[in-house]
Every structure is written in structure tokens, then in C-alpha cells.
Design an enzyme around this catalytic site. Structure first.
Site, PDB file in Angstrom:
ATOM      1  N   GLU A 173      26.987  27.694  72.808  1.00  0.00           N
ATOM      2  CA  GLU A 173      27.222  27.016  71.534  1.00  0.00           C
ATOM      3  C   GLU A 173      27.981  25.708  71.776  1.00  0.00           C
ATOM      4  O   GLU A 173      28.554  25.488  72.834  1.00  0.00           O
ATOM      5  CB  GLU A 173      28.069  27.912  70.599  1.00  0.00           C
ATOM      6  CG  GLU A 173      27.481  29.316  70.416  1.00  0.00           C
ATOM      7  CD  GLU A 173      28.081  30.112  69.269  1.00  0.00           C
ATOM      8  OE1 GLU A 173      28.754  29.518  68.414  1.00  0.00           O
ATOM      9  OE2 GLU A 173      27.857  31.337  69.242  1.00  0.00           O
TER      10      GLU A 173
ATOM     11  N   ASP B 156      30.746  31.760  73.000  1.00  0.00           N
ATOM     12  CA  ASP B 156      31.144  32.845  72.092  1.00  0.00           C
ATOM     13  C   ASP B 156      30.808  34.183  72.760  1.00  0.00           C
ATOM     14  O   ASP B 156      29.748  34.767  72.537  1.00  0.00           O
ATOM     15  CB  ASP B 156      30.384  32.677  70.769  1.00  0.00           C
ATOM     16  CG  ASP B 156      30.675  33.785  69.786  1.00  0.00           C
ATOM     17  OD1 ASP B 156      31.727  34.429  69.901  1.00  0.00           O
ATOM     18  OD2 ASP B 156      29.833  34.004  68.890  1.00  0.00           O
TER      19      ASP B 156
ATOM     20  N   TYR C 257      25.435  30.262  62.549  1.00  0.00           N
ATOM     21  CA  TYR C 257      24.280  31.005  63.071  1.00  0.00           C
ATOM     22  C   TYR C 257      23.078  30.124  62.780  1.00  0.00           C
ATOM     23  O   TYR C 257      22.194  30.499  62.040  1.00  0.00           O
ATOM     24  CB  TYR C 257      24.229  32.339  62.305  1.00  0.00           C
ATOM     25  CG  TYR C 257      23.281  33.405  62.783  1.00  0.00           C
ATOM     26  CD1 TYR C 257      23.325  33.906  64.085  1.00  0.00           C
ATOM     27  CD2 TYR C 257      22.362  33.964  61.889  1.00  0.00           C
ATOM     28  CE1 TYR C 257      22.473  34.930  64.476  1.00  0.00           C
ATOM     29  CE2 TYR C 257      21.515  34.990  62.279  1.00  0.00           C
ATOM     30  CZ  TYR C 257      21.582  35.460  63.578  1.00  0.00           C
ATOM     31  OH  TYR C 257      20.741  36.488  63.962  1.00  0.00           O
TER      32      TYR C 257
ATOM     33  N   TYR D  95      28.566  46.155  63.369  1.00  0.00           N
ATOM     34  CA  TYR D  95      28.387  44.930  62.579  1.00  0.00           C
ATOM     35  C   TYR D  95      27.870  45.135  61.160  1.00  0.00           C
ATOM     36  O   TYR D  95      27.997  44.242  60.325  1.00  0.00           O
ATOM     37  CB  TYR D  95      27.536  43.902  63.332  1.00  0.00           C
ATOM     38  CG  TYR D  95      26.038  44.016  63.157  1.00  0.00           C
ATOM     39  CD1 TYR D  95      25.330  45.026  63.789  1.00  0.00           C
ATOM     40  CD2 TYR D  95      25.339  43.101  62.383  1.00  0.00           C
ATOM     41  CE1 TYR D  95      23.962  45.116  63.645  1.00  0.00           C
ATOM     42  CE2 TYR D  95      23.974  43.182  62.232  1.00  0.00           C
ATOM     43  CZ  TYR D  95      23.286  44.192  62.861  1.00  0.00           C
ATOM     44  OH  TYR D  95      21.934  44.280  62.715  1.00  0.00           O
TER      45      TYR D  95
ATOM     46  N   ARG E 157      15.536  43.848  63.800  1.00  0.00           N
ATOM     47  CA  ARG E 157      15.041  44.206  62.472  1.00  0.00           C
ATOM     48  C   ARG E 157      13.527  44.296  62.497  1.00  0.00           C
ATOM     49  O   ARG E 157      12.961  45.153  63.161  1.00  0.00           O
ATOM     50  CB  ARG E 157      15.569  43.212  61.427  1.00  0.00           C
ATOM     51  CG  ARG E 157      17.034  43.442  61.100  1.00  0.00           C
ATOM     52  CD  ARG E 157      17.524  42.513  60.002  1.00  0.00           C
ATOM     53  NE  ARG E 157      17.449  41.114  60.396  1.00  0.00           N
ATOM     54  CZ  ARG E 157      18.440  40.443  61.015  1.00  0.00           C
ATOM     55  NH1 ARG E 157      19.570  41.062  61.277  1.00  0.00           N
ATOM     56  NH2 ARG E 157      18.318  39.197  61.355  1.00  0.00           N
TER      57      ARG E 157
ATOM     58  N   LYS F 133      33.420  40.339  69.215  1.00  0.00           N
ATOM     59  CA  LYS F 133      33.558  38.900  69.415  1.00  0.00           C
ATOM     60  C   LYS F 133      35.004  38.450  69.636  1.00  0.00           C
ATOM     61  O   LYS F 133      35.231  37.399  70.240  1.00  0.00           O
ATOM     62  CB  LYS F 133      33.042  38.163  68.168  1.00  0.00           C
ATOM     63  CG  LYS F 133      31.604  38.478  67.801  1.00  0.00           C
ATOM     64  CD  LYS F 133      30.660  37.570  68.534  1.00  0.00           C
ATOM     65  CE  LYS F 133      29.248  37.706  67.974  1.00  0.00           C
ATOM     66  NZ  LYS F 133      28.340  36.763  68.613  1.00  0.00           N
TER      67      LYS F 133
ATOM     68  N   GLN G 214      28.911  45.385  69.187  1.00  0.00           N
ATOM     69  CA  GLN G 214      28.393  44.659  68.009  1.00  0.00           C
ATOM     70  C   GLN G 214      27.382  45.509  67.243  1.00  0.00           C
ATOM     71  O   GLN G 214      27.416  45.601  66.020  1.00  0.00           O
ATOM     72  CB  GLN G 214      27.747  43.354  68.481  1.00  0.00           C
ATOM     73  CG  GLN G 214      27.273  42.441  67.361  1.00  0.00           C
ATOM     74  CD  GLN G 214      26.699  41.122  67.899  1.00  0.00           C
ATOM     75  OE1 GLN G 214      26.679  40.876  69.101  1.00  0.00           O
ATOM     76  NE2 GLN G 214      26.244  40.276  66.997  1.00  0.00           N
TER      77      GLN G 214
ATOM     78  N   THR H 138      24.599  30.362  68.550  1.00  0.00           N
ATOM     79  CA  THR H 138      23.823  30.278  69.778  1.00  0.00           C
ATOM     80  C   THR H 138      22.684  29.280  69.635  1.00  0.00           C
ATOM     81  O   THR H 138      21.948  29.318  68.641  1.00  0.00           O
ATOM     82  CB  THR H 138      23.233  31.658  70.109  1.00  0.00           C
ATOM     83  OG1 THR H 138      24.298  32.600  70.057  1.00  0.00           O
ATOM     84  CG2 THR H 138      22.585  31.682  71.463  1.00  0.00           C
TER      85      THR H 138
ATOM     86  N   HIS I  38      17.107  31.176  67.658  1.00  0.00           N
ATOM     87  CA  HIS I  38      18.003  32.292  67.977  1.00  0.00           C
ATOM     88  C   HIS I  38      17.955  33.362  66.882  1.00  0.00           C
ATOM     89  O   HIS I  38      17.801  34.549  67.156  1.00  0.00           O
ATOM     90  CB  HIS I  38      19.437  31.786  68.160  1.00  0.00           C
ATOM     91  CG  HIS I  38      20.456  32.881  68.283  1.00  0.00           C
ATOM     92  ND1 HIS I  38      20.531  33.705  69.392  1.00  0.00           N
ATOM     93  CD2 HIS I  38      21.431  33.306  67.437  1.00  0.00           C
ATOM     94  CE1 HIS I  38      21.513  34.583  69.213  1.00  0.00           C
ATOM     95  NE2 HIS I  38      22.066  34.362  68.040  1.00  0.00           N
TER      96      HIS I  38
HETATM   97 MN    MN Z   1      28.101  33.078  68.067  1.00  0.00          MN
END
Ligand code: MN
Length: 414
Positions: free
Chosen positions: A200, A232, A127, A243, A141, A252, A239, A348, A132
């Protein structure tokens, strides 16, 4: 360098590339191959004809369904073998004058089917793009504190699913699953309505290490065979519901798509660039020297069924905050062992500009700003029968090498 095989000046597969793949040849047999222009070359046949005798290998490692036996030979063999292949493809080589071998080992790209190039024992997804992670953090958030406190101290990642990695050209079905359409209401079961791609790149490791061993940033590239393009696939609604607290799971693992050609680190060497300044300073085991980022142009296109492609994203691998050496050093600092053929995806890859975002989630800003396609249709996420294609290539001083593409059509849910 000039090859006796002609190719277009904008080909990804110039004499400077010499990538590795596995092809099913003329519906008859599989073999490990390389490619120059639109010509695919059966390395197994070249091996049998004695072109690699100087390496004194006991077995024909190219007579295989995957590249793992070749990669496992290690860089002390694979690097000079790639150089040998490159020499064989130059004007005036012994191969140019060996018409029988050329007849039996050279095939037009249309006459082969590319297969998944490696058996993938383990797959990890990082990540590592700050743009991203910031975009996602803003959406889900706190816009003021988009990055979590750990983000600039370690390359965040999770262990993904290796069994559902498929090669370009393999169609995938829209997944079904649990989502929570209304906050504070019970979940519902059904097809994902927010199906997304993630642009990716992934690297493939070339060694086995022992449990308990770590790999330093200095040594990391000695364990990396090469790279490919990695999509991906992500179901954002699944998600969002699943998650917390342990991260991605069924959102995923229904499929990840890769390009069929592995471009070696040696081919990428001329395209090294410095990475972004890392502030705050990282811990000692994550420090590194030299240029560890690579200038790889990236593009994503969407083609609705039987319609022209619209390019919706232009990004670059050089934007990565954490480089591959840091990712591998972090992954193994606790003694986690690695295996030949493992895939480590970057996460990403988004840039700063709005047209450089590497997912529909960011491009449409969580569905708020639909993208206009060439045919007048709009997209917030991926629709049934859309084909998503990703391209990657490097260009410098008139030399070009590339990865080709990874292309996936989405079929309706079952
Ligand atoms: Mn990914």
C-alpha cells in the site's frame, strides 16, 4: 537542475525529490532531515545557521523528534521551504561555499538511523483497488458477484491502529491469536500460519479541521503533505475468523510498517495521470476534476534469511480506483475532523496481471499456487525470518524520484 552533491542516476533521492524524514544522527541526537543521493542533511543545523531566516519562524521546527511541527506550518510555508532547500543544494549556491555548515550538517546515510517520521494521531485503511477487492471477493465470497454492492459507490475503509505503526527496519513478531482451522468446529489459539503483507501507499495530512467540517475533492490536496510506502501486515487466518461483522481487528493491529521518507505532493506533481473511468457515476461529493492518480512503480521482494531477494510483485499506484482526494472527501463528508500527521493508507494495490497482485493471499491464490523463490524454496505466506521489502519510485523524461524502501523482518511468535 544540477546539485553539487553527486548521486547515481538511478537514485530515488535526486534533486527533484527533496523528501523529509527524521534521523538519529551518529548515535547522538535526532533531527529533521532531507536526503540527496546517499547524503542526509540536518535541516535543524541549516535553520540555526540562518538559511531559513526569510520565513521568520520563531522556533526551529526541525529540532524535533517528528515532522509534525514542520508539517503543521502549512503548505504556504512548507512548499517554499522545500524549494529553498532545493535551491541550496544546486551548484553555485551559498551552501556549496559554506564548508563549515557542510561539515556539520551533511552525513552519509550509513551514519544515521531513520526514525518514524511523524507522530500518527489517527490511521485509516482504505480498500480502493478494484483488482484487489475483486480478487478477495472471488476467494471469500461469490466469484460471480465479487464486489459488494457499495464498492463502486464509496471508498470503503476502516479505522486502524496508529500505535503499532513502525518504521522500516523494525522487526515484527508473528502474531498469536484465535483461528478456526475447521469449519463448524471450535476455534484454537496459536500462532498465525497465514501471515501476509499488503502493498500500500499512505498519505499524510497537514491540517487540523474542526469537527463538523468536510473537505471537498477540489480542496483535498491542500490538506495532503505527502506520501510514503505502507505495508499493512495481515494475519489471514485470524482475519478470516474475526472479521464478520465489524471488519479487521487483531489480524491487522499487531504492526504496520512504513518507509522513513515522506515524498511531498509537489515532488510527485510531474507524475500525475488520469484515474480509471468510474462507472456507475459517483455521487456529487465524490466527483472531481483533473488528474488525481499518480504513476508510481511499486515492487515487493522476499528475502529468506541470508538469501538473495526474489521480486514477487510489480504493481503501480495508478491502478487505484478511488483517488486520495475522493478518499479524504468521503472520510470527512459526515463531519469527521482530521489531524496533522494522520495516515490514510490506500488499501492493497493490485493490478490486472497475476504478477501485480499486492499480497500473498492473491499471489498464491489463498495458498493454492505456491510462489517459487530464487533459492528454490516455495512460499504461500510469509515464513519466520523472511524479510519483506517494498519499493516505490517514479520515472519520466529522465527524471527519477522515489521513496526508498520499507523493509521488515518477521521473527517467530512469542
Ligand atoms: Mn490493508
Amino acid at each position: 537542475m544540477k546539485s553539487f552533491i553527486p548521486y547515481a542516476s538511478d537514485s530515488d533521492f535526486s534533486i527533484y525529490n527533496i523528501p523529509f524524514g527524521v534521523a538519529y544522527i551518529e548515535d547522538e541526537y535526532p533531527a529533521c532531515v532531507t536526503r540527496i543521493g546517499d547524503t542526509v542533511i540536518d535541516l535543524s543545523y541549516l535553520f540555526d545557521e540562518g538559511y531559513f531566516d526569510e520565513f521568520e519562524l520563531e522556533e526551529n521546527v526541525f529540532e524535533a523528534l517528528v515532522l509534525n511541527p514542520f508539517i503543521e506550518l502549512g503548505k504556504k510555508i512548507t512548499v517554499p521551504m522545500r524549494e529553498k532547500i532545493q535551491q541550496l543544494l544546486l551548484e553555485g549556491s551559498a551552501l556549496e561555499n559554506d564548508s563549515e555548515t557542510r561539515e556539520n550538517a551533511f552525513f552519509a546515510i550509513e551514519n544515521v538511523e531513520m526514525l518514524l517520521p511523524v507522530h500518527v494521531p489517527n490511521y485509516t485503511d482504505f480498500y480502493s483497488s478494484v483488482e484487489h477487492a475483486t480478487n478477495v471477493g472471488k476467494m471469500f465470497r461469490d466469484p460471480e458477484n465479487a464486489l459488494l454492492p457499495n464498492w463502486k459507490h464509496l471508498p470503503v475503509g476502516y479505522h486502524g491502529r496508529a500505535s503499532s505503526i513502525v518504521v522500516s527496519g523494525t522487526a515484527l513478531r508473528r502474531p498469536n491469536g484465535q483461528t478456526q482451522p475447521q469449519a463448524n468446529q471450535p476455534p484454537v489459539f496459536g500462532e498465525s500460519k497465514r501471515l501476509d503483507f499488503e502493498l500500500e501507499m499512505a498519505f499524510i495530512t497537514s491540517t487540523y479541521t474542526n469537527l463538523g467540517e468536510s473537505i471537498s475533492t477540489e480542496d483535498a490536496e491542500n490538506h495532503i503533505f505527502g506520501m510514503l510506502i505502507f505495508n499493512d501486515w495481515s494475519a489471514r487466518d485470524i482475519q478470516k475468523w474475526e472479521y464478520v461483522p465489524l471488519g479487521p481487528f487483531l489480524a491487522k493491529n499487531f504492526g504496520s510498517s512504513v518507509s522513513p521518507w515522506i515524498v511531498t505532493l509537489e515532488a510527485l506533481e510531474p507524475f500525475r495521470v488520469a484515474g480509471p473511468v468510474q462507472e456507475p457515476e459517483v455521487l456529487d461529493y465524490l466527483k472531481y476534476e483533473g488528474d488525481k492518480n499518480f504513476d508510481i512503480n511499486l515492487q515487493v521482494g522476499i528475502s529468506p534469511q541470508n538469501q538473495a531477494e526474489s521480486i514477487i510483485c510489480n504493481s503501480n499506484f495508478k491502478y487505484m480506483y478511488w483517488n486520495m482526494s475522493q478518499q479524504l472527501a468521503h472520510h470527512t463528508i459526515n463531519g469527521c475532523n482530521i489531524e496533522v500527521g494522520d495516515m490514510y493508507a490506500s488499501g492493497t494495490i493490485s493490478g490486472k496481471d497475476e504478477n501485480s497482485y499486492g499480497s500473498m493471499l492473491e499471489l498464491s491464490w489463498s495458498g493454492k499456487n505456491p510462489l517459487k523463490l530464487q533459492n528454490g524454496e516455495e512460499r504461500t505466506f510469509i515464513e519466520d525470518y523472511d524479510t519483506v521489502s517494498m519499493y516505490a519510485w517514479c520515472e519520466k523524461d529522465g527524471k527519477r524520484i522515489g521513496f526508498g524502501k520499507v523493509e521488515t523482518q518477521i521473527l517467530p511468535a512469542k
